[in-house]
Scaffold this active site. Structure first.
Site, PDB file in Angstrom:
ATOM      1  CE  LYS A 260      42.850  43.021  45.167  1.00  0.00           C
ATOM      2  NZ  LYS A 260      44.201  42.883  44.577  1.00  0.00           N
TER       3      LYS A 260
ATOM      4  NE  ARG B  51      42.186  37.714  52.322  1.00  0.00           N
ATOM      5  CZ  ARG B  51      43.018  38.307  51.463  1.00  0.00           C
ATOM      6  NH1 ARG B  51      42.534  39.109  50.521  1.00  0.00           N
ATOM      7  NH2 ARG B  51      44.324  38.103  51.544  1.00  0.00           N
TER       8      ARG B  51
ATOM      9  CB  SER C 191      52.887  36.308  47.333  1.00  0.00           C
ATOM     10  OG  SER C 191      51.550  36.754  47.439  1.00  0.00           O
ATOM     11  CB  SER C 192      50.767  37.401  52.477  1.00  0.00           C
ATOM     12  OG  SER C 192      49.921  38.267  51.735  1.00  0.00           O
ATOM     13  CD  GLN C 193      47.842  37.638  46.225  1.00  0.00           C
ATOM     14  OE1 GLN C 193      48.378  37.057  45.276  1.00  0.00           O
ATOM     15  NE2 GLN C 193      47.163  38.753  46.077  1.00  0.00           N
TER      16      GLN C 193
ATOM     17  CD  GLU D  59      47.717  46.606  49.796  1.00  0.00           C
ATOM     18  OE1 GLU D  59      46.635  47.163  49.941  1.00  0.00           O
ATOM     19  OE2 GLU D  59      47.854  45.359  49.785  1.00  0.00           O
TER      20      GLU D  59
ATOM     21  CG  HIS E 184      53.625  42.898  44.013  1.00  0.00           C
ATOM     22  ND1 HIS E 184      52.710  43.581  44.771  1.00  0.00           N
ATOM     23  CD2 HIS E 184      54.201  42.007  44.854  1.00  0.00           C
ATOM     24  CE1 HIS E 184      52.738  43.146  46.017  1.00  0.00           C
ATOM     25  NE2 HIS E 184      53.646  42.186  46.089  1.00  0.00           N
TER      26      HIS E 184
ATOM     27  CE  LYS F  36      45.726  43.485  39.111  1.00  0.00           C
ATOM     28  NZ  LYS F  36      45.469  43.080  40.488  1.00  0.00           N
TER      29      LYS F  36
END
Length: 451
Positions: free
Chosen positions: A23, A28, A162-164, A310, A337, A407
């Protein structure tokens, strides 16, 4: 409310499980393809709720995406347009796409599932504001007022949640007028492998990225402005989704093989090999297949999971079935999360008779005899698969909303039962336990399945 009776087994599991694409890489690659200088193709793309949400969002903003299976052709738009974006529960959609929406000519409105409205977004939205973007709102729902371009430049953020937040700024930055320089000023960054994945993929697309050689000391990333070259992406299997299947080998003393496992990867899921070996299992490569063989005795583990948070639900399930205590550390950020994963894991394991205590930054797990009962998933795909792991050894576990696994892995139930084919499922609980098509078992659109 639908509860799936998780199958339990009396014999070691022996299977080969072929998994769909990652995912994290798929989403990305979709963004980079939409921003590129010409059409490109994704091969092995994951098709799941999260990736379909990304596809639908990019299409709504004008990107051409063709293909119904795992091969997709992406044609960048002449310009991004106004759109309505459904984020669902996908962090990659709600945190990566606002930067793309900045390049749209018009308003892009974002919303998502009810649970998504409490997920932290202020860091990325405030960062984009400081780079010249007009945004209404600080959480879902919010509206990006795109003008077709963004100034860009330097920005300092605290991405410890979050690294996001870092990846969400880097992915589109080559299209900003000044590029971007992101400086993280805060506590230790979580999930560094995901930022490394973003940097590696940008470089594959000929984007110039300066990244710290030791992120523990310097936490600044610079993306120079310029074109993003089209790449025909080949997506690796999702290694985090592989972890429940490998855990099945570890807890039953069996053997599970995953084909096409990359020897070198930025996916955090690859760390499961080290974790399982530390707990007593054997992990070996032959050609391009990883095989895990379970031990006679599964040992507890003391481990910092900060970079690979995760994996926590899988590791917690393993720890609950081990024969010595475990301590999982460095994962306070999991409270933000899909759900508060630390509280959820403690609650569900303790509900079955476990001895789990939350700490400031993780979990203390003391093995105890577990009994069957309800396991709540909290609309969290990794909570659902953790329950399936427990169910293999504990008869009578019933998992709420197994469909939430759609998901990131829409055919989880089919793969799980396929893995157990030929294994003694003598304790499979209740009607439909051995039938992938049972109520809510494999239907992403089933009750509570993330819609």
């Amino acid at each position: 409310m639908t509860f799936w009776p998780a199958p339990s087994v009396e014999a070691p599991v022996h299977a080969t499980v072929t998994l769909p694409g990652s995912k994290s890489i798929t989403n990305r690659a979709l963004i980079l393809a939409a921003l590129a200088d010409r059409p490109s193709t994704l091969t092995g793309a994951l098709r799941s709720r999260d990736t379909d949400l990304m596809i639908n969002a990019l299409r709504a903003m004008g990107t051409g995406i063709e293909g119904d299976g795992d091969t997709l052709t992406v044609t960048p738009p002449a310009e991004f347009t106004s759109a309505m974006v459904d984020c669902g529960l996908a962090g990659t959609v709600m945190r990566f796409l606002p930067s793309v929406a900045a390049l749209a000519h018009g308003d892009v409105a974002f919303d998502g599932d009810e649970q998504a409205r409490v997920r932290p977004l202020g860091t990325i939205l405030d960062a984009l504001r400081s780079l010249g973007l007009d945004i209404d709102g600080n959480t879902l729902p919010f509206v990006v007022h795109g003008t077709g371009s963004l100034r860009g430049g330097p920005v300092t953020i605290d991405a410890s949640g979050s690294s996001q937040f870092v990846s969400g700024l880097l992915l589109s930055a080559a299209r900003f007028e000044q590029g971007v320089t992101v400086n993280h000023d805060g506590a230790r960054l979580p999930s560094m492998p995901h930022i490394e994945m973003t940097v590696q993929m940008l470089r594959q697309a000929d984007v110039r990225v300066e990244a710290p050689t030791d992120p523990r000391k310097a936490q600044t990333w610079t993306v120079s402005p310029g074109p993003i070259r089209a790449v025909d992406w080949e997506v690796e299997p999702d290694l985090s989704n592989a972890t429940p299947f490998l855990a099945a080998a570890a807890i039953t003393g069996g053997e599970v093989s995953i084909p096409h496992w990359p020897r070198i990867t930025t996916q955090p899921g690859d760390v499961i090999r080290e974790i399982l070996v530390r707990m007593g299992a054997e992990a070996r490569f032959f050609e391009n297949t990883l095989t895990v063989r379970g031990p006679g005795r599964l040992a507890g583990i003391d481990i910092d999971l900060h970079d690979v948070g995760e994996l926590t639900p899988t590791v917690a399930a393993l720890a609950a079935l081990a024969d010595s205590p475990s301590r999982l550390r460095g994962i306070a950020h999991l409270r933000g999360h899909e759900t508060d994963r630390l509280a959820a894991l403690a609650t569900e394991l303790n509900r079955l008779g476990g001895k789990v205590t939350e700490t400031d930054d993780g979990l203390q797990i003391v093995p105890a005899p577990l009994t069957g009962g309800q396991w709540h998933s909290y609309a969290d795909h990794r909570m659902a698969t953790a329950g399936a792991i427990i169910g293999l050894k504990v008869p009578g576990v019933r998992i709420e909303d197994i469909g939430t696994t759609a998901k990131t892995l829409p055919n989880f139930v089919v793969l799980w039962h396929g893995m157990l084919a030929g294994t003694d499922e003598g304790h499979a609980a209740g009607p439909g336990a051995g039938h992938p098509g049972g109520p809510g078992a494999g239907h992403p659109g089933g009750p509570g399945a993330g819609h």
